[in-house]
Design a protein around this motif. Structure first.
Motif, PDB file in Angstrom:
ATOM      1  N   GLU A 127     -65.630 -49.329 -40.210  1.00 26.55           N
ATOM      2  CA  GLU A 127     -65.411 -47.878 -40.004  1.00 26.55           C
ATOM      3  C   GLU A 127     -63.974 -47.388 -40.670  1.00 26.55           C
ATOM      4  O   GLU A 127     -63.963 -46.280 -40.866  1.00 26.55           O
ATOM      5  CB  GLU A 127     -65.611 -47.456 -38.835  1.00 26.55           C
ATOM      6  CG  GLU A 127     -66.918 -47.710 -38.070  1.00 26.55           C
ATOM      7  CD  GLU A 127     -67.181 -47.216 -36.620  1.00 26.55           C
ATOM      8  OE1 GLU A 127     -67.911 -46.407 -36.486  1.00 26.55           O
ATOM      9  OE2 GLU A 127     -66.125 -47.686 -35.960  1.00 26.55           O
ATOM     10  N   ARG A 128     -63.127 -48.177 -40.708  1.00 30.03           N
ATOM     11  CA  ARG A 128     -61.764 -47.857 -40.875  1.00 30.03           C
ATOM     12  C   ARG A 128     -61.064 -49.119 -42.079  1.00 30.03           C
ATOM     13  O   ARG A 128     -61.350 -50.116 -41.983  1.00 30.03           O
ATOM     14  CB  ARG A 128     -60.728 -47.780 -39.731  1.00 30.03           C
ATOM     15  CG  ARG A 128     -61.317 -46.583 -38.999  1.00 30.03           C
ATOM     16  CD  ARG A 128     -60.481 -46.230 -37.748  1.00 30.03           C
ATOM     17  NE  ARG A 128     -61.133 -45.186 -36.944  1.00 30.03           N
ATOM     18  CZ  ARG A 128     -62.160 -45.216 -36.251  1.00 30.03           C
ATOM     19  NH1 ARG A 128     -62.335 -46.585 -35.801  1.00 30.03           N
ATOM     20  NH2 ARG A 128     -62.431 -44.186 -35.518  1.00 30.03           N
ATOM     21  N   LEU A 129     -60.028 -48.294 -42.620  1.00 25.22           N
ATOM     22  CA  LEU A 129     -59.355 -49.316 -43.433  1.00 25.22           C
ATOM     23  C   LEU A 129     -57.713 -48.929 -43.290  1.00 25.22           C
ATOM     24  O   LEU A 129     -57.339 -48.083 -43.443  1.00 25.22           O
ATOM     25  CB  LEU A 129     -59.636 -49.103 -44.934  1.00 25.22           C
ATOM     26  CG  LEU A 129     -59.043 -49.874 -46.337  1.00 25.22           C
ATOM     27  CD1 LEU A 129     -59.569 -51.387 -46.165  1.00 25.22           C
ATOM     28  CD2 LEU A 129     -59.370 -49.271 -47.612  1.00 25.22           C
ATOM     29  N   ALA A 130     -56.967 -50.129 -43.456  1.00 20.85           N
ATOM     30  CA  ALA A 130     -55.372 -49.972 -42.981  1.00 20.85           C
ATOM     31  C   ALA A 130     -54.901 -50.306 -44.427  1.00 20.85           C
ATOM     32  O   ALA A 130     -55.292 -51.363 -44.879  1.00 20.85           O
ATOM     33  CB  ALA A 130     -54.964 -50.711 -41.878  1.00 20.85           C
ATOM     34  N   VAL A 131     -53.882 -49.972 -44.570  1.00 18.15           N
ATOM     35  CA  VAL A 131     -52.956 -50.175 -46.139  1.00 18.15           C
ATOM     36  C   VAL A 131     -51.436 -50.101 -45.475  1.00 18.15           C
ATOM     37  O   VAL A 131     -50.921 -49.348 -44.891  1.00 18.15           O
ATOM     38  CB  VAL A 131     -53.191 -49.046 -46.921  1.00 18.15           C
ATOM     39  CG1 VAL A 131     -52.650 -49.475 -48.462  1.00 18.15           C
ATOM     40  CG2 VAL A 131     -55.089 -49.056 -47.251  1.00 18.15           C
ATOM     41  N   SER A 132     -50.866 -51.216 -46.310  1.00 21.05           N
ATOM     42  CA  SER A 132     -49.520 -51.067 -46.248  1.00 21.05           C
ATOM     43  C   SER A 132     -48.751 -51.316 -47.621  1.00 21.05           C
ATOM     44  O   SER A 132     -49.362 -51.859 -48.533  1.00 21.05           O
ATOM     45  CB  SER A 132     -48.710 -52.352 -45.335  1.00 21.05           C
ATOM     46  OG  SER A 132     -49.074 -53.518 -45.901  1.00 21.05           O
ATOM     47  N   SER A 133     -47.640 -50.764 -47.829  1.00 17.36           N
ATOM     48  CA  SER A 133     -46.981 -50.863 -49.210  1.00 17.36           C
ATOM     49  C   SER A 133     -45.542 -50.753 -49.054  1.00 17.36           C
ATOM     50  O   SER A 133     -44.690 -50.796 -47.853  1.00 17.36           O
ATOM     51  CB  SER A 133     -47.276 -49.448 -50.013  1.00 17.36           C
ATOM     52  OG  SER A 133     -46.631 -48.443 -49.437  1.00 17.36           O
ATOM     53  N   ASP A 134     -44.741 -50.912 -50.208  1.00 15.45           N
ATOM     54  CA  ASP A 134     -43.259 -51.046 -50.095  1.00 15.45           C
ATOM     55  C   ASP A 134     -42.821 -49.765 -49.746  1.00 15.45           C
ATOM     56  O   ASP A 134     -41.391 -49.806 -49.419  1.00 15.45           O
ATOM     57  CB  ASP A 134     -42.915 -51.563 -51.350  1.00 15.45           C
ATOM     58  CG  ASP A 134     -43.035 -50.612 -52.674  1.00 15.45           C
ATOM     59  OD1 ASP A 134     -43.806 -49.656 -52.572  1.00 15.45           O
ATOM     60  OD2 ASP A 134     -42.416 -50.773 -53.755  1.00 15.45           O
ATOM     61  N   LYS A 135     -43.419 -48.698 -49.564  1.00 12.63           N
ATOM     62  CA  LYS A 135     -42.662 -47.406 -49.207  1.00 12.63           C
ATOM     63  C   LYS A 135     -42.502 -47.420 -47.731  1.00 12.63           C
ATOM     64  O   LYS A 135     -41.815 -46.558 -47.128  1.00 12.63           O
ATOM     65  CB  LYS A 135     -43.751 -45.915 -49.667  1.00 12.63           C
ATOM     66  CG  LYS A 135     -44.100 -46.149 -50.837  1.00 12.63           C
ATOM     67  CD  LYS A 135     -42.765 -45.980 -51.636  1.00 12.63           C
ATOM     68  CE  LYS A 135     -43.273 -45.612 -53.197  1.00 12.63           C
ATOM     69  NZ  LYS A 135     -41.935 -45.576 -54.093  1.00 12.63           N
TER      70      LYS A 135
END
Length: 363
Positions: free
Chosen positions: A241-249
């Motif tokens: 139901e959900r998606l998590a995202v991480s980045s260099d920001k």
């Protein structure tokens, strides 16, 4: 987070197990395994004599005693071109797989071992280490590959042979799909545990796309931000139901997905009829410019952490997310899936700091 005057142990690797209930850390002197909820140290192994013992990859198999290890760092414990099958009950290796080049990643199922090299992927039977399949890929320095983990035939997602292309291997239906996911190179992929959906991010890092593995169709497009970013981690919730995202920001985003899992299950079940022909179709979807009616959507919840630091994300119980930092930081955060907004940090540790988490003596 507990502060300490001690210099933290540098991390070579950090990853969750298949359902985010545990995570593993690869170190210059061995590895450590932790429980995610509640947070606690489970076991570890320090290789002696120093300065050897470097482990650059640790792959868990749910919560069992079997691990896949790959040596790395300045003083690797094992050659970087070998996958060692480690039994922690025996505190030793019970098998190994050797290759001509460096191993970039490993994925484990209860019945399969998948080994990823820069331009090749090998699939082995877990019981006898027999080679079952090999796949040629585009240059894959990040070792991108994900597999499904529910009982039944495996679904595997990896890079195709062209930039921006993703390959879907549906072993139950004996079908291969080639999906044009992005115009630029794919730098991150995620797959739901049941193998129904996969998500991709490109080197631009602004858009994340969610696809149906059955036919390669684009189901949803979400926007991390307007500026270019390096995407470090993508993770589906266990319910998709959900998606998590991480980045260099340094910002962690959580997106609500508009996918009818029930309809997808029926669709996939219908596609796995015994009478289905054993075909392998090499099709390229989403050629050219994506249709304009796919409007990108913004995240429902977010958290700002340290910019430039690599974070790995996973989902916890109910509306919580677990975040692991390459500086040894552990965060558990709550989010409101309806109201959204900033997440609340409810737990924080430094798992590399002995004063923050006691470590028992080696057995």
């Amino acid at each position: 987070m507990t502060s300490s005057s001690q210099t933290p142990t540098p991390l070579l690797h950090l990853s969750f197990n298949q359902d985010y209930t545990c995570f593993a850390a690869g170190l210059p002197s061995g590895f450590r395994i932790f429980n995610s909820h509640p947070f606690r140290h489970l076991f570890h192994h320090t290789f002696t004599p120093e300065p050897g013992g470097g482990i650059s990859l640790v792959q868990m198999l749910f919560r069992c005693n079997i691990l896949a290890l790959v040596g790395g760092g300045p003083h690797p414990q094992y050659p970087p071109n070998k996958v060692m099958i480690w039994d922690d009950h025996q505190s030793g290796c019970i098998g190994e797989l050797s290759f001509r080049s460096q191993v970039k990643s490993v994925r484990l199922r209860r019945d399969r071992i998948v080994v990823v090299l820069v331009r090749k992927i090998y699939v082995y039977n877990f019981a006898d280490l027999k080679l079952l399949h090999q796949i040629d890929t585009f240059e894959n320095v990040n070792g991108l590959c994900e597999v499904s983990h529910v009982d039944g035939e495996m679904v595997l997602v990896c890079l195709g042979l062209r930039k921006g292309e993703v390959r879907v291997e549906d072993y139950g239906r004996r079908v291969t799909k080639l999906v044009k996911a992005h115009e630029s190179g794919v730098v991150c992929v995620a797959l739901t545990n049941d193998g129904r959906l996969f998500a991709t991010a490109s080197s631009k890092g602004t858009l994340i796309r969610v696809f149906n593995t059955l036919d390669g169709s684009l189901l949803q497009e979400v926007r991390r931000g307007a500026e270019r970013a390096d995407i470090y981690s993508l993770a589906f919730s266990t319910t998709a139901e959900r998606l998590a995202v991480s980045s260099d920001k340094g910002t962690i985003h959580v997106f609500n997905l508009k996918v009818d899992s029930g309809a997808l299950a029926i669709e996939r079940s219908a596609g796995q009829n015994i009478g289905s022909p054993p075909v392998v179709s090499h099709l390229s979807f989403m050629k050219g410019v994506l249709p304009k009616y796919f409007s990108s959507e913004w995240s429902v919840a977010r958290l700002h952490l340290n910019e430039g630091l690599q974070y790995v994300v996973g989902f916890g119980h109910e509306n919580t997310i677990v975040i692991l930092g390459m500086d040894g930081s552990f965060y558990r955060c709550e989010f409101d899936p309806v109201a959204g907004g900033d997440m609340t940090v409810v737990e924080c540790h430094n798992f590399l700091n002995p004063s923050d988490e006691p470590y028992p003596d080696e057995p």
